[in-house]
Design an enzyme around this catalytic site. Structure first.
Site, mmCIF file in Angstrom:
data_model
loop_
_atom_site.group_PDB
_atom_site.id
_atom_site.type_symbol
_atom_site.label_atom_id
_atom_site.label_comp_id
_atom_site.label_asym_id
_atom_site.label_seq_id
_atom_site.Cartn_x
_atom_site.Cartn_y
_atom_site.Cartn_z
ATOM 1 N N LEU A 179 39.307 -5.965 -22.268
ATOM 2 C CA LEU A 179 40.193 -7.111 -22.464
ATOM 3 C C LEU A 179 41.018 -7.392 -21.218
ATOM 4 O O LEU A 179 41.188 -8.554 -20.821
ATOM 5 C CB LEU A 179 41.115 -6.872 -23.663
ATOM 6 C CG LEU A 179 40.454 -6.884 -25.036
ATOM 7 C CD1 LEU A 179 41.494 -6.647 -26.125
ATOM 8 C CD2 LEU A 179 39.720 -8.187 -25.285
ATOM 9 N N TYR A 180 41.542 -6.343 -20.618
ATOM 10 C CA TYR A 180 42.357 -6.503 -19.416
ATOM 11 C C TYR A 180 41.524 -7.117 -18.285
ATOM 12 O O TYR A 180 41.940 -8.088 -17.643
ATOM 13 C CB TYR A 180 42.906 -5.145 -19.000
ATOM 14 C CG TYR A 180 43.854 -5.176 -17.817
ATOM 15 C CD1 TYR A 180 45.041 -5.884 -17.866
ATOM 16 C CD2 TYR A 180 43.558 -4.462 -16.650
ATOM 17 C CE1 TYR A 180 45.923 -5.901 -16.795
ATOM 18 C CE2 TYR A 180 44.429 -4.472 -15.575
ATOM 19 C CZ TYR A 180 45.606 -5.185 -15.658
ATOM 20 O OH TYR A 180 46.469 -5.199 -14.579
#
Length: 232
Positions: free
Chosen positions: A138-139
């Site tokens: 996600l990051y």
């Protein structure tokens, strides 16, 4: 006083890289507004505004504090909840994308409308978009999106002399780095840098200051990897 007469907005300015950027810009004479979520110590020449980036409505509070003119925008705030692919939920996806992409994009759109010609947009990304690691899907995805948005902004705003760039720090000694890495990671990572140390928040702030200054007027649409020569 290279930034004298300029107004800057820095998100996530209460600690780590953001705080170093606030200090660097105020030292250069800028009036700085910075957003924070949990805490904010007073800094001379800076105005602190509580703004949780999970709530897009808090953009209004930041821009109200800025006023009619914004010369320098630094999107620094981000979250990085390490999550394995198998454990990613729709809610977590939306939360990370809101904080790391939607909020900066909204500030860029609305902030650019307040920028005079030759303004500066600087977005903080991460070396992990080039060197991904387990648990950071996600990051990495959110920061990669921010990098692409920045490149498009450089094209769309270039006719006004507004530059838009990304700074991608390598391993930097911040709370986020230490909270998301196991014990001993700092020392091990430092050994893989050409300069044999972790980055300091001030190292990244100096790169931001270069891009924000008149000396950065011919740099736009770029991703500056400020890593100390990190090779993995």
């Amino acid at each position: 006083m290279i930034f004298s007469g300029k107004t800057a907005l820095v998100t996530g300015g209460s600690r780590g890289i953001g705080r170093a950027v606030v200090r660097r810009l105020t030292a250069g004479g800028a009036r700085v507004v910075f957003g924070f979520k949990e805490r904010a110590d007073e800094l001379d020449g800076a105005v602190a505004v509580r703004a949780d980036q999970e709530d897009l409505g808090t953009v209004d509070a930041l821009l109200e504090a800025v006023g009619d003119r914004l010369d320098i925008l630094v999107n620094n705030a981000a979250i990085n909840p390490p999550t394995a692919l198998a454990d990613i939920t729709g809610e977590e996806f939306d939360r990370v994308m809101t904080v790391n992409v939607k909020y900066p994009l909204l500030l860029m759109r609305r902030g650019a409308a307040r920028m005079p010609d030759n303004g500066r947009i600087i977005n903080i990304s991460t070396l992990n978009t080039a060197i991904p690691a387990p648990g950071l899907a996600l990051y990495c995805a959110s920061k990669a999106a921010l990098e692409q948005v920045t490149k498009v902004a450089a094209r769309e705003l270039g006719d006004r002399g507004i530059t838009a760039n990304v700074v991608s720090p390598g391993a930097t000694d911040t709370d986020m780095f230490r909270d998301t890495n196991p014990p001993g990671a700092a020392e091990q990572t430092a050994a893989f840098t050409a300069l044999r140390r972790l980055g300091r928040p001030e190292d990244i702030a100096n790169v931001v200051a270069l891009l924000a200054s008149p000396d950065g007027q011919w740099i736009t649409g770029q991703n500056i990897r400020a890593t100390g020569g990190l090779i993995l």
